[in-house]
Design a protein around this motif. Structure first.
Motif, PDB file in Angstrom:
ATOM      1  N   GLU A 191      51.726  29.996  33.267  1.00 59.91           N
ATOM      2  CA  GLU A 191      52.991  30.724  33.339  1.00 59.91           C
ATOM      3  C   GLU A 191      53.269  31.456  32.037  1.00 59.91           C
ATOM      4  O   GLU A 191      53.792  32.576  32.039  1.00 59.91           O
ATOM      5  CB  GLU A 191      54.126  29.745  33.659  1.00 59.91           C
ATOM      6  N   ALA A 192      52.903  30.825  30.908  1.00 60.18           N
ATOM      7  CA  ALA A 192      53.182  31.414  29.598  1.00 60.18           C
ATOM      8  C   ALA A 192      52.429  32.719  29.368  1.00 60.18           C
ATOM      9  O   ALA A 192      52.896  33.586  28.636  1.00 60.18           O
ATOM     10  CB  ALA A 192      52.847  30.409  28.488  1.00 60.18           C
ATOM     11  N   VAL A 193      51.257  32.857  29.986  1.00 59.64           N
ATOM     12  CA  VAL A 193      50.467  34.080  29.783  1.00 59.64           C
ATOM     13  C   VAL A 193      50.692  35.096  30.901  1.00 59.64           C
ATOM     14  O   VAL A 193      50.088  36.168  30.894  1.00 59.64           O
ATOM     15  CB  VAL A 193      48.959  33.759  29.646  1.00 59.64           C
ATOM     16  N   GLY A 194      51.571  34.764  31.863  1.00 55.71           N
ATOM     17  CA  GLY A 194      51.950  35.736  32.879  1.00 55.71           C
ATOM     18  C   GLY A 194      51.159  35.710  34.162  1.00 55.71           C
ATOM     19  O   GLY A 194      51.190  36.686  34.934  1.00 55.71           O
ATOM     20  N   ALA A 195      50.451  34.620  34.451  1.00 55.17           N
ATOM     21  CA  ALA A 195      49.701  34.536  35.702  1.00 55.17           C
ATOM     22  C   ALA A 195      50.646  34.678  36.895  1.00 55.17           C
ATOM     23  O   ALA A 195      51.746  34.125  36.895  1.00 55.17           O
ATOM     24  CB  ALA A 195      48.951  33.207  35.783  1.00 55.17           C
ATOM     25  N   ASP A 196      50.212  35.420  37.901  1.00 55.60           N
ATOM     26  CA  ASP A 196      51.046  35.614  39.090  1.00 55.60           C
ATOM     27  C   ASP A 196      51.013  34.402  40.011  1.00 55.60           C
ATOM     28  O   ASP A 196      51.963  34.159  40.760  1.00 55.60           O
ATOM     29  CB  ASP A 196      50.573  36.865  39.843  1.00 55.60           C
ATOM     30  N   ALA A 197      49.924  33.650  39.967  1.00 56.29           N
ATOM     31  CA  ALA A 197      49.807  32.431  40.770  1.00 56.29           C
ATOM     32  C   ALA A 197      48.729  31.555  40.169  1.00 56.29           C
ATOM     33  O   ALA A 197      47.837  32.037  39.453  1.00 56.29           O
ATOM     34  CB  ALA A 197      49.479  32.766  42.223  1.00 56.29           C
ATOM     35  N   GLN A 198      48.801  30.239  40.465  1.00 58.56           N
ATOM     36  CA  GLN A 198      47.817  29.289  39.966  1.00 58.56           C
ATOM     37  C   GLN A 198      47.497  28.285  41.068  1.00 58.56           C
ATOM     38  O   GLN A 198      48.402  27.763  41.726  1.00 58.56           O
ATOM     39  CB  GLN A 198      48.353  28.534  38.745  1.00 58.56           C
ATOM     40  N   LEU A 199      46.209  28.025  41.244  1.00 57.04           N
ATOM     41  CA  LEU A 199      45.753  27.056  42.241  1.00 57.04           C
ATOM     42  C   LEU A 199      44.681  26.173  41.640  1.00 57.04           C
ATOM     43  O   LEU A 199      43.843  26.632  40.854  1.00 57.04           O
ATOM     44  CB  LEU A 199      45.178  27.764  43.471  1.00 57.04           C
ATOM     45  N   SER A 200      44.688  24.903  42.054  1.00 55.76           N
ATOM     46  CA  SER A 200      43.607  24.000  41.665  1.00 55.76           C
ATOM     47  C   SER A 200      42.409  24.251  42.572  1.00 55.76           C
ATOM     48  O   SER A 200      42.577  24.583  43.754  1.00 55.76           O
ATOM     49  CB  SER A 200      44.070  22.555  41.777  1.00 55.76           C
ATOM     50  N   LYS A 201      41.212  24.072  42.046  1.00 53.07           N
ATOM     51  CA  LYS A 201      40.016  24.456  42.788  1.00 53.07           C
ATOM     52  C   LYS A 201      39.828  23.777  44.153  1.00 53.07           C
ATOM     53  O   LYS A 201      39.203  24.367  45.022  1.00 53.07           O
ATOM     54  CB  LYS A 201      38.772  24.239  41.916  1.00 53.07           C
ATOM     55  N   PRO A 202      40.343  22.579  44.384  1.00 50.22           N
ATOM     56  CA  PRO A 202      40.179  22.080  45.757  1.00 50.22           C
ATOM     57  C   PRO A 202      40.966  22.863  46.799  1.00 50.22           C
ATOM     58  O   PRO A 202      40.672  22.788  47.980  1.00 50.22           O
ATOM     59  CB  PRO A 202      40.692  20.636  45.667  1.00 50.22           C
ATOM     60  N   GLU A 203      41.967  23.627  46.379  1.00 49.41           N
ATOM     61  CA  GLU A 203      42.861  24.298  47.332  1.00 49.41           C
ATOM     62  C   GLU A 203      42.272  25.623  47.811  1.00 49.41           C
ATOM     63  O   GLU A 203      42.872  26.687  47.679  1.00 49.41           O
ATOM     64  CB  GLU A 203      44.226  24.527  46.689  1.00 49.41           C
ATOM     65  N   VAL A 204      41.084  25.548  48.410  1.00 51.83           N
ATOM     66  CA  VAL A 204      40.367  26.774  48.755  1.00 51.83           C
ATOM     67  C   VAL A 204      41.028  27.522  49.904  1.00 51.83           C
ATOM     68  O   VAL A 204      41.152  28.740  49.871  1.00 51.83           O
ATOM     69  CB  VAL A 204      38.907  26.444  49.101  1.00 51.83           C
ATOM     70  N   GLY A 205      41.466  26.777  50.922  1.00 51.03           N
ATOM     71  CA  GLY A 205      42.146  27.434  52.035  1.00 51.03           C
ATOM     72  C   GLY A 205      43.404  28.143  51.576  1.00 51.03           C
ATOM     73  O   GLY A 205      43.715  29.253  52.032  1.00 51.03           O
ATOM     74  N   ASN A 206      44.124  27.536  50.663  1.00 52.69           N
ATOM     75  CA  ASN A 206      45.343  28.161  50.135  1.00 52.69           C
ATOM     76  C   ASN A 206      45.032  29.426  49.345  1.00 52.69           C
ATOM     77  O   ASN A 206      45.866  30.323  49.246  1.00 52.69           O
ATOM     78  CB  ASN A 206      46.093  27.175  49.230  1.00 52.69           C
ATOM     79  N   LEU A 207      43.826  29.499  48.754  1.00 54.04           N
ATOM     80  CA  LEU A 207      43.446  30.689  47.994  1.00 54.04           C
ATOM     81  C   LEU A 207      43.400  31.914  48.898  1.00 54.04           C
ATOM     82  O   LEU A 207      43.931  32.974  48.549  1.00 54.04           O
ATOM     83  CB  LEU A 207      42.093  30.471  47.311  1.00 54.04           C
ATOM     84  N   VAL A 208      42.778  31.777  50.059  1.00 53.82           N
ATOM     85  CA  VAL A 208      42.703  32.902  50.992  1.00 53.82           C
ATOM     86  C   VAL A 208      44.109  33.302  51.447  1.00 53.82           C
ATOM     87  O   VAL A 208      44.440  34.492  51.512  1.00 53.82           O
ATOM     88  CB  VAL A 208      41.815  32.546  52.197  1.00 53.82           C
ATOM     89  N   ASN A 209      44.949  32.314  51.735  1.00 51.47           N
ATOM     90  CA  ASN A 209      46.329  32.617  52.148  1.00 51.47           C
ATOM     91  C   ASN A 209      47.095  33.329  51.045  1.00 51.47           C
ATOM     92  O   ASN A 209      47.882  34.247  51.309  1.00 51.47           O
ATOM     93  CB  ASN A 209      47.058  31.322  52.522  1.00 51.47           C
ATOM     94  N   LEU A 210      46.857  32.916  49.801  1.00 50.93           N
ATOM     95  CA  LEU A 210      47.546  33.527  48.671  1.00 50.93           C
ATOM     96  C   LEU A 210      47.089  34.970  48.472  1.00 50.93           C
ATOM     97  O   LEU A 210      47.902  35.867  48.198  1.00 50.93           O
ATOM     98  CB  LEU A 210      47.288  32.709  47.405  1.00 50.93           C
ATOM     99  N   ILE A 211      45.795  35.219  48.623  1.00 42.59           N
ATOM    100  CA  ILE A 211      45.278  36.589  48.520  1.00 42.59           C
ATOM    101  C   ILE A 211      45.933  37.469  49.580  1.00 42.59           C
ATOM    102  O   ILE A 211      46.355  38.603  49.309  1.00 42.59           O
ATOM    103  CB  ILE A 211      43.748  36.608  48.672  1.00 42.59           C
ATOM    104  N   ASP A 212      46.034  36.943  50.811  1.00 44.45           N
ATOM    105  CA  ASP A 212      46.674  37.702  51.891  1.00 44.45           C
ATOM    106  C   ASP A 212      48.129  38.038  51.543  1.00 44.45           C
ATOM    107  O   ASP A 212      48.603  39.146  51.803  1.00 44.45           O
ATOM    108  CB  ASP A 212      46.642  36.894  53.193  1.00 44.45           C
ATOM    109  N   LYS A 213      48.834  37.068  50.943  1.00 44.40           N
ATOM    110  CA  LYS A 213      50.231  37.285  50.576  1.00 44.40           C
ATOM    111  C   LYS A 213      50.359  38.419  49.563  1.00 44.40           C
ATOM    112  O   LYS A 213      51.200  39.313  49.726  1.00 44.40           O
ATOM    113  CB  LYS A 213      50.807  35.995  49.999  1.00 44.40           C
ATOM    114  N   PHE A 214      49.503  38.405  48.533  1.00 44.39           N
ATOM    115  CA  PHE A 214      49.543  39.481  47.539  1.00 44.39           C
ATOM    116  C   PHE A 214      49.115  40.811  48.142  1.00 44.39           C
ATOM    117  O   PHE A 214      49.662  41.864  47.793  1.00 44.39           O
ATOM    118  CB  PHE A 214      48.676  39.133  46.334  1.00 44.39           C
ATOM    119  N   ALA A 215      48.137  40.765  49.030  1.00 45.59           N
ATOM    120  CA  ALA A 215      47.655  41.994  49.671  1.00 45.59           C
ATOM    121  C   ALA A 215      48.761  42.639  50.506  1.00 45.59           C
ATOM    122  O   ALA A 215      48.934  43.858  50.497  1.00 45.59           O
ATOM    123  CB  ALA A 215      46.433  41.686  50.547  1.00 45.59           C
ATOM    124  N   ASP A 216      49.524  41.798  51.221  1.00 41.57           N
ATOM    125  CA  ASP A 216      50.626  42.338  52.011  1.00 41.57           C
ATOM    126  C   ASP A 216      51.680  43.004  51.138  1.00 41.57           C
ATOM    127  O   ASP A 216      52.203  44.074  51.486  1.00 41.57           O
ATOM    128  CB  ASP A 216      51.276  41.208  52.822  1.00 41.57           C
TER     129      ASP A 216
END
Length: 302
Positions: A273-298
């Motif tokens: 958060e301090a460096v301005g990341a738009d989102a952060q996920l732990s590596k096991p959360e792979v399914g959530n990564l695709v959903n997050l990409i879709d959210k930003f893409a929309d």
């Protein structure tokens, strides 16, 4: 263990704990280390992986103890003579590693961590550091744990279970120093319908690539790249520094940055958060990564 030694994020520096196993010197990122202690009671487990020494009790938690000597040299450790243990947390799990001894903590720049070359590259070594006339090896602890217990980390089974749709309109830049993670993420994102992937193995390559686009296209660089997914721990330039440099750039700052790392925990999320990341996920959360990409893409398409 004091995990607040390096208080600022994106400084380009890292705190490394140096330790010894079988007379060889290794390092681990201090941010992964919860505590160093001497174990005095181990419960053996039947029919388990030979690298698993047993179970230990740590602050009312039962943790798996991994014999690093066996992992690195295929030799069993005498735990009575070498009781020293590193308690670690990453990928949302806690795990213990038995070692011979602790040397100390070093603060160095990520640029001082050299990638293994093609000849000497070991799948468990992700960086080499020359310090005090000695070579220190930065180990891939996530891979060590995943090799022993695939369900605890990123595995192919987790990565391929995604819904396909045409996502060819989204160009993604992916930065990760692990060949395994790069391949599995490429396979997963391709299976999800992403066809335009630019993949690099450290933060410096990613930043140089983006600056080159900026020089050529200015604010229209987003025609080529619409999103960045980056690891944190990478030789030459870490993901926090990469994110900070992007968000401080008047043109590149509009690029959405997703930090995808085993180091994302509730206690460490503030660093991204301090460096301005738009989102952060732990590596096991792979399914959530695709959903997050879709959210930003929309949101980009609105």
């Amino acid at each position: 263990m004091n995990n607040n030694i390096l208080l600022e994020s994106g400084t380009g520096e890292v705190e490394l704990l140096e330790f010894v196993v079988n007379e060889n010197h290794y390092v681990i990122n201090v941010i992964k280390v919860k505590e160093v202690l001497n174990i005095d009671n181990i419960t053996k487990l039947p029919q388990t992986h030979p690298a698993v020494a047993g179970l230990i009790l740590f602050r009312e938690e039962i943790l798996t103890l991994i014999d690093l000597k066996y992992v690195l040299d295929n030799e069993k450790q005498d735990l009575k003579k070498h009781p020293k243990t590193i308690i670690c947390e990453f990928n949302k799990i806690k795990v213990a590693f038995n070692i011979d001894d602790i040397v100390g903590v070093h603060r160095i720049k990520w640029t001082e961590i050299m990638k293994p070359d093609e000849i000497s590259a070991n799948s468990l070594v992700i960086g080499n550091i020359f310090l005090n006339n000695q070579i220190l090896l930065l180990l891939d602890f996530e891979k060590i744990v995943t090799d022993i217990s695939p369900n605890t980390g990123i595995s192919e089974d987790k990565l391929i279970q995604v819904d396909f749709k045409d996502r060819s309109n989204i160009n993604i830049l992916l930065a990760d120093d692990s060949a395994l993670i790069r391949k599995l993420l490429k396979d997963t994102l391709t299976a999800a319908g992403f066809t335009n992937l630019t993949i690099v193995d450290d933060g410096k390559q990613a930043f140089d690539y983006l600056k080159n686009l900026e020089d050529k296209k200015g604010s229209n660089f987003t025609e080529d790249i619409q999103m960045l997914i980056t690891d944190i721990e990478m030789p030459q330039m870490d993901g926090h520094t990469l994110t900070r440099k992007i968000k401080e750039d008047p043109i590149l700052r509009k690029l959405p940055v997703i930090i995808f790392s085993s180091l994302i925990t509730n206690n460490l999320r503030h660093k991204g958060e301090a460096v301005g990341a738009d989102a952060q996920l732990s590596k096991p959360e792979v399914g959530n990564l695709v959903n997050l990409i879709d959210k930003f893409a929309d949101s980009l398409n609105k």
